[in-house]
Motif scaffolding. Sequence first.
Motif, PDB file in Angstrom:
ATOM      1  N   HIS A 113       0.835  -1.197   0.000  1.00  0.00           N
ATOM      2  CA  HIS A 113       0.000   0.000   0.000  1.00  0.00           C
ATOM      3  C   HIS A 113       0.870   1.249   0.000  1.00  0.00           C
ATOM      4  O   HIS A 113       2.054   1.207   0.364  1.00  0.00           O
ATOM      5  CB  HIS A 113      -0.910   0.017   1.232  1.00  0.00           C
ATOM      6  N   CYS A 114       0.282   2.365  -0.380  1.00  0.00           N
ATOM      7  CA  CYS A 114       0.972   3.650  -0.344  1.00  0.00           C
ATOM      8  C   CYS A 114       1.367   3.964   1.092  1.00  0.00           C
ATOM      9  O   CYS A 114       0.595   3.739   2.021  1.00  0.00           O
ATOM     10  CB  CYS A 114       0.078   4.750  -0.881  1.00  0.00           C
ATOM     11  N   GLY A 115       2.579   4.445   1.273  1.00  0.00           N
ATOM     12  CA  GLY A 115       3.079   4.799   2.593  1.00  0.00           C
ATOM     13  C   GLY A 115       3.859   3.701   3.278  1.00  0.00           C
ATOM     14  O   GLY A 115       4.451   3.938   4.321  1.00  0.00           O
ATOM     15  N   ASP A 116       3.874   2.492   2.722  1.00  0.00           N
ATOM     16  CA  ASP A 116       4.660   1.404   3.310  1.00  0.00           C
ATOM     17  C   ASP A 116       6.143   1.685   3.161  1.00  0.00           C
ATOM     18  O   ASP A 116       6.604   2.159   2.126  1.00  0.00           O
ATOM     19  CB  ASP A 116       4.333   0.066   2.633  1.00  0.00           C
ATOM     20  N   ARG A 117       6.912   1.410   4.209  1.00  0.00           N
ATOM     21  CA  ARG A 117       8.367   1.576   4.170  1.00  0.00           C
ATOM     22  C   ARG A 117       8.988   0.322   3.580  1.00  0.00           C
ATOM     23  O   ARG A 117       8.589  -0.795   3.929  1.00  0.00           O
ATOM     24  CB  ARG A 117       8.908   1.815   5.574  1.00  0.00           C
ATOM     25  N   VAL A 118       9.956   0.497   2.688  1.00  0.00           N
ATOM     26  CA  VAL A 118      10.611  -0.628   2.026  1.00  0.00           C
ATOM     27  C   VAL A 118      12.119  -0.472   2.085  1.00  0.00           C
ATOM     28  O   VAL A 118      12.648   0.623   2.302  1.00  0.00           O
ATOM     29  CB  VAL A 118      10.150  -0.778   0.557  1.00  0.00           C
ATOM     30  N   ARG A 119      12.806  -1.597   1.895  1.00  0.00           N
ATOM     31  CA  ARG A 119      14.264  -1.631   1.847  1.00  0.00           C
ATOM     32  C   ARG A 119      14.666  -2.430   0.617  1.00  0.00           C
ATOM     33  O   ARG A 119      14.029  -3.409   0.261  1.00  0.00           O
ATOM     34  CB  ARG A 119      14.812  -2.293   3.101  1.00  0.00           C
ATOM     35  N   LEU A 120      15.754  -2.014  -0.033  1.00  0.00           N
ATOM     36  CA  LEU A 120      16.247  -2.701  -1.224  1.00  0.00           C
ATOM     37  C   LEU A 120      16.645  -4.124  -0.869  1.00  0.00           C
ATOM     38  O   LEU A 120      17.407  -4.347   0.069  1.00  0.00           O
ATOM     39  CB  LEU A 120      17.444  -1.948  -1.808  1.00  0.00           C
ATOM     40  N   SER A 121      16.121  -5.071  -1.613  1.00  0.00           N
ATOM     41  CA  SER A 121      16.446  -6.477  -1.392  1.00  0.00           C
ATOM     42  C   SER A 121      17.518  -6.928  -2.375  1.00  0.00           C
ATOM     43  O   SER A 121      18.555  -7.435  -1.973  1.00  0.00           O
ATOM     44  CB  SER A 121      15.188  -7.327  -1.540  1.00  0.00           C
TER      45      SER A 121
END
Length: 138
Positions: free
Chosen positions: A107-115
């Motif tokens: 969803h919009c606003g989710d925090r992600v990290r490069l995998s």
Amino acid sequence: MYHLSGNAARAAAGTTTDVLDAKPEGSGNVLFFQRCTWCGTAMYHRLLCPVCQGSDLRTERSEGIGTVRHSSVLHRNTPAARNVSLVEMAEGFVLRGRVMGPPVGVHCGDRVRLSTAKDPVRGEPVFQLTDEPYTAWT
């Protein structure tokens, strides 16, 4: 179709060739972006700055942390559904990538990290969610 020879392209392109190379030095699971030396705008895979049209770009390494700004579920040309997301990185540039997990769970606003720096099939960056999905007022 226009093709440049390898030596002529490297001599003419200057500092932007690191981003256009297949694998820059030391690129395991890292993401490289460009920053304009004139106005400081961060961008991903550009030849000219979108703000000042400057061509003096330096290559920098991203921290790999970002926020999902838009996410869509696609069913085209694949046997299973997949998501395509626009991720705004902490350095200020936006790029297209894929977030691991169920496509409807992003969803919009989710925090992600490069995998991984590149998806082996599509060649786009792959991210993973860092936090639990945000649910407001539940």
